[in-house]
Design a protein around this motif. Structure first.
Motif, PDB file in Angstrom:
ATOM      1  N   ARG A   1       0.846  -1.187   0.000  1.00 25.97           N
ATOM      2  CA  ARG A   1       0.000   0.000   0.000  1.00 25.97           C
ATOM      3  C   ARG A   1       0.884   1.241   0.000  1.00 25.97           C
ATOM      4  N   SER A   2       0.341   2.320  -0.549  1.00 21.31           N
ATOM      5  CA  SER A   2       1.083   3.580  -0.646  1.00 21.31           C
ATOM      6  C   SER A   2       0.250   4.672   0.002  1.00 21.31           C
ATOM      7  N   PRO A   3       0.359   4.856   1.317  1.00 17.21           N
ATOM      8  CA  PRO A   3      -0.540   5.785   2.026  1.00 17.21           C
ATOM      9  C   PRO A   3      -0.305   7.252   1.723  1.00 17.21           C
ATOM     10  N   LEU A   4       0.840   7.616   1.137  1.00 11.93           N
ATOM     11  CA  LEU A   4       1.148   9.027   0.912  1.00 11.93           C
ATOM     12  C   LEU A   4       0.941   9.469  -0.534  1.00 11.93           C
ATOM     13  N   ARG A   5       0.492   8.584  -1.396  1.00  8.72           N
ATOM     14  CA  ARG A   5       0.293   9.020  -2.780  1.00  8.72           C
ATOM     15  C   ARG A   5      -1.021   9.795  -2.895  1.00  8.72           C
ATOM     16  N   LEU A   6      -1.087  10.637  -3.896  1.00 11.91           N
ATOM     17  CA  LEU A   6      -2.260  11.471  -4.127  1.00 11.91           C
ATOM     18  C   LEU A   6      -3.081  10.897  -5.270  1.00 11.91           C
ATOM     19  N   ILE A   7      -4.382  10.738  -5.033  1.00 16.24           N
ATOM     20  CA  ILE A   7      -5.312  10.278  -6.057  1.00 16.24           C
ATOM     21  C   ILE A   7      -6.339  11.390  -6.243  1.00 16.24           C
TER      22      ILE A   7
ATOM     23  N   ARG B   1      11.088   4.352 -14.061  1.00 17.57           N
ATOM     24  CA  ARG B   1      10.664   3.593 -15.245  1.00 17.57           C
ATOM     25  C   ARG B   1      11.832   2.844 -15.870  1.00 17.57           C
ATOM     26  N   TRP B   2      13.047   3.351 -15.728  1.00 14.73           N
ATOM     27  CA  TRP B   2      14.221   2.633 -16.237  1.00 14.73           C
ATOM     28  C   TRP B   2      14.435   1.345 -15.438  1.00 14.73           C
ATOM     29  N   TYR B   3      14.244   1.403 -14.139  1.00 10.23           N
ATOM     30  CA  TYR B   3      14.434   0.221 -13.293  1.00 10.23           C
ATOM     31  C   TYR B   3      13.224  -0.712 -13.299  1.00 10.23           C
ATOM     32  N   ALA B   4      12.048  -0.192 -13.599  1.00  2.30           N
ATOM     33  CA  ALA B   4      10.827  -1.022 -13.631  1.00  2.30           C
ATOM     34  C   ALA B   4      10.063  -0.723 -14.922  1.00  2.30           C
ATOM     35  N   PRO B   5      10.583  -1.147 -16.070  1.00  3.85           N
ATOM     36  CA  PRO B   5       9.992  -0.734 -17.352  1.00  3.85           C
ATOM     37  C   PRO B   5       8.641  -1.359 -17.651  1.00  3.85           C
ATOM     38  N   LEU B   6       8.270  -2.437 -16.978  1.00  4.28           N
ATOM     39  CA  LEU B   6       7.015  -3.115 -17.292  1.00  4.28           C
ATOM     40  C   LEU B   6       5.828  -2.566 -16.508  1.00  4.28           C
ATOM     41  N   ILE B   7       6.056  -1.603 -15.634  1.00  7.60           N
ATOM     42  CA  ILE B   7       4.965  -1.008 -14.850  1.00  7.60           C
ATOM     43  C   ILE B   7       4.411   0.195 -15.602  1.00  7.60           C
ATOM     44  N   ARG B   8       3.103   0.332 -15.612  1.00  6.45           N
ATOM     45  CA  ARG B   8       2.459   1.422 -16.340  1.00  6.45           C
ATOM     46  C   ARG B   8       2.936   2.780 -15.824  1.00  6.45           C
ATOM     47  N   SER B   9       3.038   3.739 -16.735  1.00  9.39           N
ATOM     48  CA  SER B   9       3.573   5.060 -16.382  1.00  9.39           C
ATOM     49  C   SER B   9       2.727   5.757 -15.332  1.00  9.39           C
ATOM     50  N   GLU B  10       1.384   5.590 -15.404  1.00  9.01           N
ATOM     51  CA  GLU B  10       0.543   6.294 -14.431  1.00  9.01           C
ATOM     52  C   GLU B  10       0.759   5.768 -13.020  1.00  9.01           C
ATOM     53  N   VAL B  11       1.074   4.483 -12.899  1.00  3.66           N
ATOM     54  CA  VAL B  11       1.361   3.920 -11.581  1.00  3.66           C
ATOM     55  C   VAL B  11       2.670   4.499 -11.038  1.00  3.66           C
ATOM     56  N   VAL B  12       3.678   4.587 -11.906  1.00  9.88           N
ATOM     57  CA  VAL B  12       4.967   5.142 -11.485  1.00  9.88           C
ATOM     58  C   VAL B  12       4.824   6.603 -11.098  1.00  9.88           C
ATOM     59  N   ASP B  13       4.095   7.372 -11.904  1.00 13.59           N
ATOM     60  CA  ASP B  13       3.949   8.798 -11.624  1.00 13.59           C
ATOM     61  C   ASP B  13       3.232   9.042 -10.300  1.00 13.59           C
TER      62      ASP B  13
ATOM     63  N   CYS C   1       3.079   6.706  -7.628  1.00 22.41           N
ATOM     64  CA  CYS C   1       3.668   6.022  -6.472  1.00 22.41           C
ATOM     65  C   CYS C   1       5.130   6.372  -6.212  1.00 22.41           C
ATOM     66  N   ALA C   2       5.893   6.751  -7.240  1.00 20.22           N
ATOM     67  CA  ALA C   2       7.319   7.028  -7.016  1.00 20.22           C
ATOM     68  C   ALA C   2       7.545   8.215  -6.083  1.00 20.22           C
ATOM     69  N   PRO C   3       6.900   9.383  -6.296  1.00 19.32           N
ATOM     70  CA  PRO C   3       7.100  10.475  -5.327  1.00 19.32           C
ATOM     71  C   PRO C   3       6.648  10.102  -3.917  1.00 19.32           C
ATOM     72  N   ALA C   4       5.564   9.314  -3.813  1.00 18.81           N
ATOM     73  CA  ALA C   4       5.108   8.884  -2.486  1.00 18.81           C
ATOM     74  C   ALA C   4       6.125   7.966  -1.831  1.00 18.81           C
ATOM     75  N   ALA C   5       6.726   7.073  -2.608  1.00 21.51           N
ATOM     76  CA  ALA C   5       7.743   6.171  -2.052  1.00 21.51           C
ATOM     77  C   ALA C   5       8.946   6.956  -1.547  1.00 21.51           C
ATOM     78  N   PHE C   6       9.331   8.008  -2.279  1.00 20.34           N
ATOM     79  CA  PHE C   6      10.448   8.839  -1.818  1.00 20.34           C
ATOM     80  C   PHE C   6      10.095   9.542  -0.509  1.00 20.34           C
ATOM     81  N   ALA C   7       8.870  10.065  -0.414  1.00 22.95           N
ATOM     82  CA  ALA C   7       8.448  10.733   0.822  1.00 22.95           C
ATOM     83  C   ALA C   7       8.425   9.755   1.990  1.00 22.95           C
ATOM     84  N   GLU C   8       7.970   8.536   1.754  1.00 24.24           N
ATOM     85  CA  GLU C   8       7.975   7.519   2.808  1.00 24.24           C
ATOM     86  C   GLU C   8       9.396   7.199   3.248  1.00 24.24           C
ATOM     87  N   ALA C   9      10.302   7.060   2.269  1.00 26.07           N
ATOM     88  CA  ALA C   9      11.697   6.748   2.597  1.00 26.07           C
ATOM     89  C   ALA C   9      12.328   7.850   3.438  1.00 26.07           C
ATOM     90  N   ALA C  10      11.959   9.104   3.176  1.00 22.11           N
ATOM     91  CA  ALA C  10      12.504  10.213   3.965  1.00 22.11           C
ATOM     92  C   ALA C  10      12.047  10.130   5.410  1.00 22.11           C
TER      93      ALA C  10
END
Length: 768
Positions: A369-375, A413-425, A427-436
């Protein structure tokens, strides 16, 4: 089974096969494959192949697609030329594909792809399907029509006509001459297929009307009608039209990569705060169980309440509730009808700080789950339904590997090329915020702790695993976590103004002691707690005595406890309990004080624990119905009476014991890939001997009736499961059996390994 894959596996030495088994742990799931043919079947399982491909970076996928465009059995030199790269530049990515058994080089130097991967791409590198695929469904008369238009011989059978057309489309000189004769508009039509996409829509009548560019291109086989108003350009035609100078896309390095030094002190402060806030959050849940919504998840109002009461930000509260749920530190309690801490939380609190931190990181590393992503500008519900699931884990893993970068979504997307772009756009910023918030990044780049965690993707486990020791007890991860937490302050400076100041990040243990009897006023570079009568009374309400509380404060004090604080604690303790509030189950009232005194001293009513509140009023610890029954059993004649103006509210059910997680248990210990590699090489590629199964079972399993002998035969020949019972009463569920003389060698579910069962000692075979 692909014989080419089996042939390649048979050429591998122990080290090389160990690398394959390490990269593909799915191939060693129980029951372990005992022979290379069985291993080859697992390695080419479609679902497992796509899952393995999802862990590889973009260059590996570009190489695989280029191999499909060039056709089966291309060489590394031809592949490098097609991609515009050196062979040495391709080698690391070819090795990664081989380690995952997705592509390999045979003895003659030709590269082959595993079949499910080849079937996954219909349009590799933006090319359409092959001419052979597009022409296979055409009737012979249409093939002859295309051949006639190309100036080829129209005699012969289907295969010959198809081969001639494919040869013509792959001949640059022949195609150049054909395009010189093409009518106006054909070049623009074909350019659209080359630059946009090989499959396009067009008007139905365009290709039917003679003289149009569409009709001419279809008539000469340059595009094929594949559906209603849909046309596709064959792969060979596109390759020839692009010319010898065309190079397929190849991106050997991630975009936006920039060298940066991590700010380890920022990461250290975040990790220290993580332990402090998680401890406080779960302590809050112990005192006030967290309700959930009818539709699932925790409401925004409750999240904000917990954030306010614990001093967390709303983002921290969201993230920490999700992580602790995966770590099984809190779960649903049927008794409280809410979320409460589990017994696992008590164990976690007793562990060392480094162990507590690595366990939380392990839970985040497998959290789906990605609790910090914006939908649409809003956060998703905490602990609610998650449509992306495992994709979030893959984006999270790719995010840490992509750092540092100036373009995070592109690098992910370079590291996970098979994942749809909208999912990356999303979840990736949310994952960075979680890591911080978890101390994994510092100064916009990955910290040492994050780098150690990023290397553990292969052993991350899943959300269903209650505990993953390969991550939670990883030696290097624990060592780095210990160094990061060493900066935490473990003592506080107590002032005469009833404050406690911590000059730096407070350790979870120190914060827990101060939170007992003081209110946190500020936090950051320096944190301040203030002691008040109400905060001290809170500690006494929790069962602390004055001397014990002062001893706990002295243990974390820099110097002596100030006299005003000592006076405050002792004065509040002296007055604590002057007035007591009782919660009786019900009251027993009567007009005769002597009768009530008799009832209070009656032996049979001892379980009511009656107390005299007034001459004509008794208090019972049990409820009205139980008290009425006990009085009647003792020979009295009570009657239930309710005051007309009384209001009875159903109390909240008390939490008498901690809730247990929905699913518990530790992840299965990983198997040793090297041990299995050595065993597989020793056995070789020999197939199981068949043909004598029924004769051997019929001769030696003499205690079984014919129907059960047949069932046992299917265990050997088809790998089905059965429940076998021996003469000694031992019973086991077996499958994937082999016959070794008079013995059945089969997988045993109970022991998790292969076991040997003498056929003559089996007395019953039943369905499991």
């Amino acid at each position: 089974m692909d014989d080419r894959l089996l042939d390649w596996l048979s050429t591998l030495d122990e080290d090389r096969l160990t690398r394959v088994l390490t990269a593909r742990p799915d191939a060693l799931s129980p029951p372990w494959p005992r022979r290379l043919p069985a291993l080859a079947e697992r390695l080419e399982d479609a679902e497992a192949v796509l899952e393995a491909a999802g862990t590889l970076p973009l260059p590996c996928m570009e190489i695989a697609q280029a191999c499909l465009v060039l056709g089966a059995g291309c060489s590394a030199r031809r592949l490098a030329s097609f991609l515009g790269a050196d062979e040495a530049e391709l080698r690391p990515f070819l090795d990664r594909l081989a380690d995952h058994a997705l592509a390999w080089t045979d003895r003659s130097g030709r590269i082959h792809l595993v079949r499910p991967l080849a079937r996954n791409w219909v349009n590799p590198c933006g090319f359409g399907r092959t001419s052979d695929q597009l022409l296979s469904g055409l009737p012979v008369y249409e093939l002859r029509s295309v051949a006639r238009a190309l100036g080829l011989a129209v005699s012969g059978h289907r295969d010959r006509l198809t081969a001639e057309i494919i040869r013509f489309h792959g001949d640059p000189e022949a195609m150049a001459g054909l395009m010189e004769r093409a009518p106006e508009g054909v070049d623009a039509l074909l350019e659209g297929f080359l630059t946009r996409w090989p499959v396009q829509e067009f008007e139905l009548l365009d290709w039917q009307r003679a003289g149009t560019p569409e009709h001419w291109a279809v008539r000469h086989g340059l595009i094929r009608i594949v559906g209603w108003r849909v046309a596709e350009m064959p792969r060979e035609v596109a390759l020839t039209l692009r010319g010898p100078g065309y190079r397929a896309p190849f991106t050997p390095r991630p975009p936006g990569a920039v060298p940066r030094e991590p700010l380890e002190h920022e990461a250290s402060a975040a990790a220290i705060r993580l332990l402090d806030r998680v401890t406080g959050l779960l302590g809050n849940l112990a005192g006030t169980p967290l309700p959930v919504l009818r539709k699932g998840g925790v409401g925004v109002r409750e999240v904000r309440r917990v954030a306010k009461e614990t001093g967390c930000t709303e983002d921290e509260t969201r993230l920490f509730l999700e992580i602790t749920a995966v770590a099984r530190l809190h779960a649903w309690s049927e008794e409280a009808q809410a979320l409460t801490p589990t017994d696992r939380f008590d164990e976690w609190r007793l562990a060392s700080p480094a162990e507590r931190l690595t366990e939380l990181l392990s839970a985040w590393w497998r959290m789906e789950r990605s609790p910090l992503r914006l939908i649409e500008g809003k956060r998703p519900p905490v602990l609610g339904e998650e449509p992306y699931g495992e994709l979030i884990v893959r984006v999270r893993h790719a995010t840490l590997r992509a750092l540092p970068t100036d373009d995070l979504p592109a690098a992910v997307r370079w590291y996970a090329p098979l994942i749809r772009s909208e999912v990356v756009d999303e979840c990736a910023p949310a994952a960075f915020a979680e890591a911080a918030l978890l101390g994994l990044v510092g100064g916009q780049t990955i910290a040492e702790l994050g780098g150690a965690l990023a290397g553990l993707s292969a052993v991350a486990g899943t959300e269903w695993d209650g505990y993953v020791p390969a991550v939670a007890r990883h030696a290097r991860l624990g060592e780095i976590a210990g160094r990061m937490l060493a900066a935490a302050r473990r003592t506080a400076l107590f002032g005469a103004d009833l404050t406690a100041v911590v000059t730096g990040p407070a350790s979870a243990e120190l914060a827990e002691v101060l939170d007992l009897a003081a209110d946190r006023e500020t936090q950051g570079t320096a944190s301040v707690w203030r002691f008040r009568p109400g905060s001290v009374r809170r500690a006494l309400d929790d069962g602390w005595q004055a001397d014990r509380l002062l001893d706990a404060l002295k243990a974390v004090a820099t110097g002596e406890i100030p006299q005003p604080l000592d006076y405050l604690v002792r004065d509040v303790a002296r007055r604590h309990g002057e007035v007591r509030v009782l919660e009786p189950g019900c009251c027993v009232a009567g007009d005769d004080p002597a009768l009530l005194a008799e009832i209070a001293s009656h032996r049979k009513l001892a379980r009511l624990r009656l107390r005299l509140l007034a001459p004509t009023v008794l208090a019972s610890v049990l409820g009205p119905e139980q008290t009425l029954a006990a009085l009647r059993e003792a020979g009295y004649a009570p009657v239930a009476e309710r005051s007309p103006d009384s209001v009875r509210a159903k109390p909240r059910p008390p939490v008498k014991s901690r809730a247990h997680p929905v699913r518990t248990g530790r992840a299965a210990c990983p198997v040793d890939p090297r041990e299995h590699a050595a065993r597989l090489i020793a056995v070789g590629t020999a197939l199981r001997a068949r043909g004598q199964t029924w004769a051997v079972i019929g001769r030696h399993a003499f205690r079984l009736p014919p129907a059960q002998q047949a069932h046992l035969g299917f265990v050997v020949d088809r790998g089905v499961a059965a429940r076998v019972t021996g003469t000694d009463g031992f019973s086991a569920t077996v499958s994937f059996g082999e016959l070794d003389g008079e013995v059945l060698d089969a997988w045993c579910d109970e022991t998790g390994d292969y076991r040997r069962f003498p056929l003559g000692e089996i007395v019953e075979v039943a369905y499991p």
